[in-house]
Write a protein that holds these residues in place. Structure first.
Motif, PDB file in Angstrom:
ATOM      1  N   ALA A 211      -0.734  54.945  68.074  1.00 58.35           N
ATOM      2  CA  ALA A 211       0.321  55.950  67.949  1.00 58.35           C
ATOM      3  C   ALA A 211       0.588  56.654  69.271  1.00 58.35           C
ATOM      4  O   ALA A 211       1.723  57.043  69.559  1.00 58.35           O
ATOM      5  N   LEU A 212      -0.439  56.795  70.101  1.00 61.50           N
ATOM      6  CA  LEU A 212      -0.292  57.529  71.366  1.00 61.50           C
ATOM      7  C   LEU A 212       0.231  56.667  72.508  1.00 61.50           C
ATOM      8  O   LEU A 212       0.844  57.199  73.438  1.00 61.50           O
ATOM      9  N   VAL A 213      -0.003  55.363  72.465  1.00 58.98           N
ATOM     10  CA  VAL A 213       0.403  54.516  73.595  1.00 58.98           C
ATOM     11  C   VAL A 213       1.624  53.661  73.293  1.00 58.98           C
ATOM     12  O   VAL A 213       2.126  52.975  74.182  1.00 58.98           O
ATOM     13  N   ARG A 214       2.128  53.692  72.067  1.00 60.94           N
ATOM     14  CA  ARG A 214       3.250  52.820  71.735  1.00 60.94           C
ATOM     15  C   ARG A 214       4.507  53.222  72.507  1.00 60.94           C
ATOM     16  O   ARG A 214       4.621  54.330  73.024  1.00 60.94           O
ATOM     17  N   ARG A 215       5.447  52.306  72.523  1.00 57.45           N
ATOM     18  CA  ARG A 215       6.667  52.470  73.316  1.00 57.45           C
ATOM     19  C   ARG A 215       7.419  53.745  72.965  1.00 57.45           C
ATOM     20  O   ARG A 215       7.920  54.451  73.844  1.00 57.45           O
ATOM     21  N   GLU A 216       7.494  54.050  71.690  1.00 58.12           N
ATOM     22  CA  GLU A 216       8.258  55.219  71.259  1.00 58.12           C
ATOM     23  C   GLU A 216       7.674  56.506  71.829  1.00 58.12           C
ATOM     24  O   GLU A 216       8.414  57.416  72.219  1.00 58.12           O
ATOM     25  N   THR A 217       6.353  56.605  71.866  1.00 63.34           N
ATOM     26  CA  THR A 217       5.714  57.802  72.399  1.00 63.34           C
ATOM     27  C   THR A 217       5.930  57.911  73.901  1.00 63.34           C
ATOM     28  O   THR A 217       6.240  58.995  74.417  1.00 63.34           O
ATOM     29  N   CYS A 218       5.770  56.799  74.608  1.00 60.87           N
ATOM     30  CA  CYS A 218       6.004  56.811  76.060  1.00 60.87           C
ATOM     31  C   CYS A 218       7.438  57.226  76.371  1.00 60.87           C
ATOM     32  O   CYS A 218       7.687  58.010  77.301  1.00 60.87           O
ATOM     33  N   ALA A 219       8.398  56.703  75.610  1.00 60.16           N
ATOM     34  CA  ALA A 219       9.797  57.050  75.836  1.00 60.16           C
ATOM     35  C   ALA A 219      10.059  58.509  75.532  1.00 60.16           C
ATOM     36  O   ALA A 219      10.843  59.174  76.226  1.00 60.16           O
ATOM     37  N   ASP A 220       9.399  59.039  74.516  1.00 63.53           N
ATOM     38  CA  ASP A 220       9.572  60.446  74.165  1.00 63.53           C
ATOM     39  C   ASP A 220       9.072  61.347  75.290  1.00 63.53           C
ATOM     40  O   ASP A 220       9.725  62.339  75.648  1.00 63.53           O
ATOM     41  N   VAL A 221       7.919  61.013  75.862  1.00 62.82           N
ATOM     42  CA  VAL A 221       7.400  61.770  77.003  1.00 62.82           C
ATOM     43  C   VAL A 221       8.365  61.669  78.180  1.00 62.82           C
ATOM     44  O   VAL A 221       8.642  62.663  78.864  1.00 62.82           O
ATOM     45  N   ALA A 222       8.880  60.466  78.413  1.00 70.07           N
ATOM     46  CA  ALA A 222       9.831  60.267  79.506  1.00 70.07           C
ATOM     47  C   ALA A 222      11.058  61.155  79.348  1.00 70.07           C
ATOM     48  O   ALA A 222      11.558  61.728  80.327  1.00 70.07           O
ATOM     49  N   ARG A 223      11.559  61.281  78.138  1.00 71.64           N
ATOM     50  CA  ARG A 223      12.724  62.139  77.896  1.00 71.64           C
ATOM     51  C   ARG A 223      12.409  63.597  78.198  1.00 71.64           C
ATOM     52  O   ARG A 223      13.247  64.327  78.734  1.00 71.64           O
ATOM     53  N   GLU A 224      11.215  64.019  77.847  1.00 70.02           N
ATOM     54  CA  GLU A 224      10.840  65.419  78.054  1.00 70.02           C
ATOM     55  C   GLU A 224      10.843  65.803  79.526  1.00 70.02           C
ATOM     56  O   GLU A 224      11.104  66.962  79.859  1.00 70.02           O
ATOM     57  N   ILE A 225      10.550  64.854  80.403  1.00 72.18           N
ATOM     58  CA  ILE A 225      10.504  65.167  81.839  1.00 72.18           C
ATOM     59  C   ILE A 225      11.764  64.705  82.570  1.00 72.18           C
ATOM     60  O   ILE A 225      11.817  64.729  83.801  1.00 72.18           O
ATOM     61  N   GLY A 226      12.769  64.283  81.811  1.00 74.95           N
ATOM     62  CA  GLY A 226      14.028  63.889  82.432  1.00 74.95           C
ATOM     63  C   GLY A 226      13.944  62.628  83.266  1.00 74.95           C
ATOM     64  O   GLY A 226      14.680  62.485  84.246  1.00 74.95           O
ATOM     65  N   LEU A 227      13.091  61.700  82.874  1.00 78.87           N
ATOM     66  CA  LEU A 227      12.906  60.480  83.672  1.00 78.87           C
ATOM     67  C   LEU A 227      14.185  59.643  83.711  1.00 78.87           C
ATOM     68  O   LEU A 227      14.512  59.041  84.730  1.00 78.87           O
ATOM     69  N   GLY A 228      14.903  59.601  82.602  1.00 77.86           N
ATOM     70  CA  GLY A 228      16.122  58.808  82.561  1.00 77.86           C
ATOM     71  C   GLY A 228      17.138  59.204  83.609  1.00 77.86           C
ATOM     72  O   GLY A 228      17.891  58.363  84.115  1.00 77.86           O
TER      73      GLY A 228
ATOM     74  N   ARG B   6      19.976  54.467  80.878  1.00 81.92           N
ATOM     75  CA  ARG B   6      19.177  55.697  81.026  1.00 81.92           C
ATOM     76  C   ARG B   6      18.670  56.219  79.682  1.00 81.92           C
ATOM     77  O   ARG B   6      17.760  57.055  79.649  1.00 81.92           O
ATOM     78  N   ARG B   7      19.256  55.748  78.594  1.00 83.20           N
ATOM     79  CA  ARG B   7      18.848  56.211  77.266  1.00 83.20           C
ATOM     80  C   ARG B   7      18.013  55.179  76.517  1.00 83.20           C
ATOM     81  O   ARG B   7      17.517  55.479  75.431  1.00 83.20           O
ATOM     82  N   LYS B   8      17.894  53.968  77.066  1.00 83.86           N
ATOM     83  CA  LYS B   8      17.213  52.900  76.341  1.00 83.86           C
ATOM     84  C   LYS B   8      15.706  53.151  76.262  1.00 83.86           C
ATOM     85  O   LYS B   8      15.052  53.394  77.266  1.00 83.86           O
ATOM     86  N   GLU B   9      15.203  53.043  75.052  1.00 89.51           N
ATOM     87  CA  GLU B   9      13.788  53.335  74.814  1.00 89.51           C
ATOM     88  C   GLU B   9      12.864  52.441  75.633  1.00 89.51           C
ATOM     89  O   GLU B   9      11.881  52.912  76.220  1.00 89.51           O
ATOM     90  N   ALA B  10      13.173  51.146  75.683  1.00 90.48           N
ATOM     91  CA  ALA B  10      12.298  50.218  76.401  1.00 90.48           C
ATOM     92  C   ALA B  10      12.254  50.529  77.891  1.00 90.48           C
ATOM     93  O   ALA B  10      11.186  50.511  78.507  1.00 90.48           O
ATOM     94  N   LEU B  11      13.404  50.839  78.471  1.00 94.17           N
ATOM     95  CA  LEU B  11      13.450  51.148  79.903  1.00 94.17           C
ATOM     96  C   LEU B  11      12.703  52.435  80.211  1.00 94.17           C
ATOM     97  O   LEU B  11      11.970  52.529  81.207  1.00 94.17           O
ATOM     98  N   LEU B  12      12.862  53.430  79.357  1.00 95.21           N
ATOM     99  CA  LEU B  12      12.170  54.706  79.561  1.00 95.21           C
ATOM    100  C   LEU B  12      10.665  54.527  79.441  1.00 95.21           C
ATOM    101  O   LEU B  12       9.897  55.064  80.248  1.00 95.21           O
ATOM    102  N   ALA B  13      10.238  53.779  78.436  1.00 96.53           N
ATOM    103  CA  ALA B  13       8.802  53.574  78.223  1.00 96.53           C
ATOM    104  C   ALA B  13       8.184  52.805  79.391  1.00 96.53           C
ATOM    105  O   ALA B  13       7.105  53.168  79.892  1.00 96.53           O
ATOM    106  N   ASP B  14       8.854  51.746  79.827  1.00 92.13           N
ATOM    107  CA  ASP B  14       8.331  50.954  80.940  1.00 92.13           C
ATOM    108  C   ASP B  14       8.241  51.792  82.213  1.00 92.13           C
ATOM    109  O   ASP B  14       7.252  51.712  82.965  1.00 92.13           O
ATOM    110  N   ALA B  15       9.279  52.582  82.469  1.00 90.94           N
ATOM    111  CA  ALA B  15       9.280  53.414  83.677  1.00 90.94           C
ATOM    112  C   ALA B  15       8.206  54.494  83.597  1.00 90.94           C
ATOM    113  O   ALA B  15       7.587  54.839  84.613  1.00 90.94           O
TER     114      ALA B  15
END
Length: 226
Positions: A78-95, A110-119
């Motif tokens: 639950a903590l390392v899955r793509r959705e969680t990584c993308a959610d953290v990325a959104r919080e810090i404005g990574l997109g 910039r909004r794609k979950e996979a791209l945010l999680a990978d980055a």
């Protein structure tokens, strides 16, 4: 190399000052913009996934000294899955600072979950390569924050559990319907309804469709089970 003002601000949000700023630039460069002189973030993403996994495994072991492997595994997932990584990325404005090719940018990269999680994983690796494991661990623990302590005791996939509940009672698999989408493109909020053919329904809102689906499934299961 000197970072742009935009990337300096992003590094400040991370809470890390890069001695090798080229690592941050690489972590934010998608393959759609890569070239022989501008490498993309795929190799860093590979490394960051492993660093994140080790940090979370240590954190979960430290948080619960009595948990079995069977209990720890779903919490870890639950903590390392793509959705969680993308959610953290959104919080810090990574997109907002992703380096994308024109076609990827025009398709909403910039909004794609996979791209945010990978980055996000690539950024973790950039900090690891720049300053070592302790710096990367501090970054992960800071950014994941309350998620670690709040991860469900049984973090199994709620959508799977709801489908099993329905099948055991001769019902069709649940349907997930998007009810609304609100907020700016870089930080959307989705409202999803989980529905069963017997009329049972629950709605939830989250920053990603899968998260909203999981939350709606959890709410519906809670109601059905009492």
């Amino acid at each position: 190399m000197k970072l742009s003002a935009e990337l300096e601000a992003f590094a400040a949000r991370l809470g890390h000052r890069f001695r090798r700023p080229e690592l941050l630039l690489r972590a934010l460069t998608h393959s759609s913009l890569s070239s022989p002189t501008r490498p993309d973030n795929q190799r860093l993403e590979f490394l960051g996934d492993r660093v994140l996994g080790l940090v979370m495994a240590e954190a979960l072991l430290g948080a619960d000294g009595k948990a079995t492997e069977g209990q720890l595994a779903p919490r870890f997932n639950a903590l390392v899955r793509r959705e969680t990584c993308a959610d953290v990325a959104r919080e810090i404005g990574l997109g907002d600072v992703l380096k994308l090719g024109r076609s990827e940018m025009m398709s909403g990269g910039r909004r794609k979950e996979a791209l945010l999680a990978d980055a996000m994983e690539a950024v973790i690796a950039a900090v690891y390569r720049d300053a070592g494991f302790e710096a990367a661990r501090d970054l992960v623990l800071r950014l994941w924050g309350a998620r670690i302590g709040a991860v469900e005791t049984d973090a199994r996939d709620a959508k799977t559990a709801l489908q099993e509940w329905a099948q055991a009672r001769g019902l069709k698999p649940p349907q997930y319907v998007e009810i609304a989408r609100e907020g700016p493109d870089h930080a959307p909020r989705f409202t999803i309804a989980a529905r069963l053919e017997n009329g049972a329904e629950a709605q939830a809102t989250a920053g990603a469709k899968r998260q909203a689906e999981q939350a709606a499934a959890t709410m519906l299961l809670d109601r059905l089970q009492g």
